[in-house]
Design a protein around this motif. Structure first.
Motif, PDB file in Angstrom:
ATOM      1  N   ALA A  83     -32.406 -10.453 -10.951  1.00 22.62           N
ATOM      2  CA  ALA A  83     -31.337 -10.826 -10.026  1.00 22.62           C
ATOM      3  C   ALA A  83     -30.025 -11.098 -10.763  1.00 22.62           C
ATOM      4  O   ALA A  83     -28.944 -10.722 -10.293  1.00 22.62           O
ATOM      5  CB  ALA A  83     -31.753 -12.038  -9.194  1.00 22.62           C
ATOM      6  N   LEU A  84     -30.109 -11.734 -11.922  1.00 23.87           N
ATOM      7  CA  LEU A  84     -28.906 -11.975 -12.720  1.00 23.87           C
ATOM      8  C   LEU A  84     -28.347 -10.661 -13.241  1.00 23.87           C
ATOM      9  O   LEU A  84     -27.135 -10.440 -13.191  1.00 23.87           O
ATOM     10  CB  LEU A  84     -29.210 -12.928 -13.883  1.00 23.87           C
ATOM     11  N   ARG A 165     -21.362  -7.894   0.370  1.00 24.60           N
ATOM     12  CA  ARG A 165     -21.954  -7.543  -0.916  1.00 24.60           C
ATOM     13  C   ARG A 165     -22.383  -8.802  -1.675  1.00 24.60           C
ATOM     14  O   ARG A 165     -23.484  -8.863  -2.226  1.00 24.60           O
ATOM     15  CB  ARG A 165     -20.935  -6.743  -1.713  1.00 24.60           C
ATOM     16  N   LEU A 166     -21.515  -9.796  -1.701  1.00 23.86           N
ATOM     17  CA  LEU A 166     -21.840 -11.050  -2.372  1.00 23.86           C
ATOM     18  C   LEU A 166     -22.983 -11.760  -1.673  1.00 23.86           C
ATOM     19  O   LEU A 166     -23.877 -12.305  -2.325  1.00 23.86           O
ATOM     20  CB  LEU A 166     -20.618 -11.961  -2.421  1.00 23.86           C
ATOM     21  N   ILE A 170     -26.526 -13.096  -3.215  1.00 18.73           N
ATOM     22  CA  ILE A 170     -26.922 -14.508  -3.139  1.00 18.73           C
ATOM     23  C   ILE A 170     -28.324 -14.623  -2.541  1.00 18.73           C
ATOM     24  O   ILE A 170     -29.118 -15.454  -2.966  1.00 18.73           O
ATOM     25  CB  ILE A 170     -25.913 -15.319  -2.301  1.00 18.73           C
ATOM     26  N   GLU A 171     -28.630 -13.778  -1.565  1.00 24.72           N
ATOM     27  CA  GLU A 171     -29.905 -13.852  -0.847  1.00 24.72           C
ATOM     28  C   GLU A 171     -31.119 -13.446  -1.686  1.00 24.72           C
ATOM     29  O   GLU A 171     -32.238 -13.671  -1.273  1.00 24.72           O
ATOM     30  CB  GLU A 171     -29.855 -12.980   0.413  1.00 24.72           C
ATOM     31  N   VAL A 172     -30.882 -12.863  -2.838  1.00 31.52           N
ATOM     32  CA  VAL A 172     -31.990 -12.371  -3.666  1.00 31.52           C
ATOM     33  C   VAL A 172     -32.908 -13.513  -4.058  1.00 31.52           C
ATOM     34  O   VAL A 172     -32.521 -14.572  -4.435  1.00 31.52           O
ATOM     35  CB  VAL A 172     -31.455 -11.654  -4.928  1.00 31.52           C
TER      36      VAL A 172
END
Length: 172
Positions: A83-84, A165-166, A170-172
């Motif tokens: 995710a990062l 997109r952001l 964030i939801e990941v």
């Protein structure tokens, strides 16, 4: 170093989000296809690219450009957390690798010089809370986008897409 399958998945995701050819006069990047600008294509080729070359860019060519210029060359393949890694690569595609690297360095709590050298590499390899670092990277990106819109209100036309997109990152 992360696996090839993860890099491929992230790069294909970027290409899917970026879409086909567009030439929006408000877009500072100018003509793009799959998110690849004239400037990026020129850098990858080592020669000045034309609009026709952007129009005719294939998905496979875009994949190679993203893989090399936005994952391996800046050293993001050292980021082990999926995710990062995705958040940093996506930020680099949108705002450039130097800016994305500075955001990563701020998230790591180290001097933000925009270059992944030995200190940054060591900190990447020893991340204890990747979610916290990712949130800090995304917060820096959100502030940056707010500044862009404030400084140039014509960029507000892209705000909804940028925020979606952001939110997905964030939801990941």
């Amino acid at each position: 170093m992360v696996g090839v399958a993860l890099v491929e998945s992230i790069v294909h995701g970027v290409i899917d989000r970026e879409g086909g050819f567009v030439n929006n006069p408000a877009d500072r990047g100018g003509p793009t296809k799959y998110g690849i600008t004239l400037k990026t294509l020129s850098r990858f080729k080592g020669d000045v690219a034309t609009v026709d070359e952007v129009v005719n860019l294939t998905r496979d060519e875009a994949f190679e450009i993203y893989k090399w210029l936005y994952v391996y060359d800046p050293g993001y393949d050292q980021i082990r957390d999926p995710a990062l890694l995705e958040a940093v690569v996506d930020a680099a595609v949108h705002s450039g690798t130097k800016t994305a690297t500075k955001w990563l360095q701020k998230g790591l709590g180290i001097t933000a010089d925009g270059v992944i050298g030995p200190i940054t590499r060591d900190n990447i390899l020893h991340i204890r809370d990747a979610r916290r670092v990712r949130m800090k990277v995304l917060a820096e990106r959100l502030r940056h986008l707010g500044d862009l819109i404030t400084e140039d209100p014509t960029q507000a036309t892209f705000a909804r897409g940028w925020m979606n997109r952001l939110a997905r990152l964030i939801e990941v």
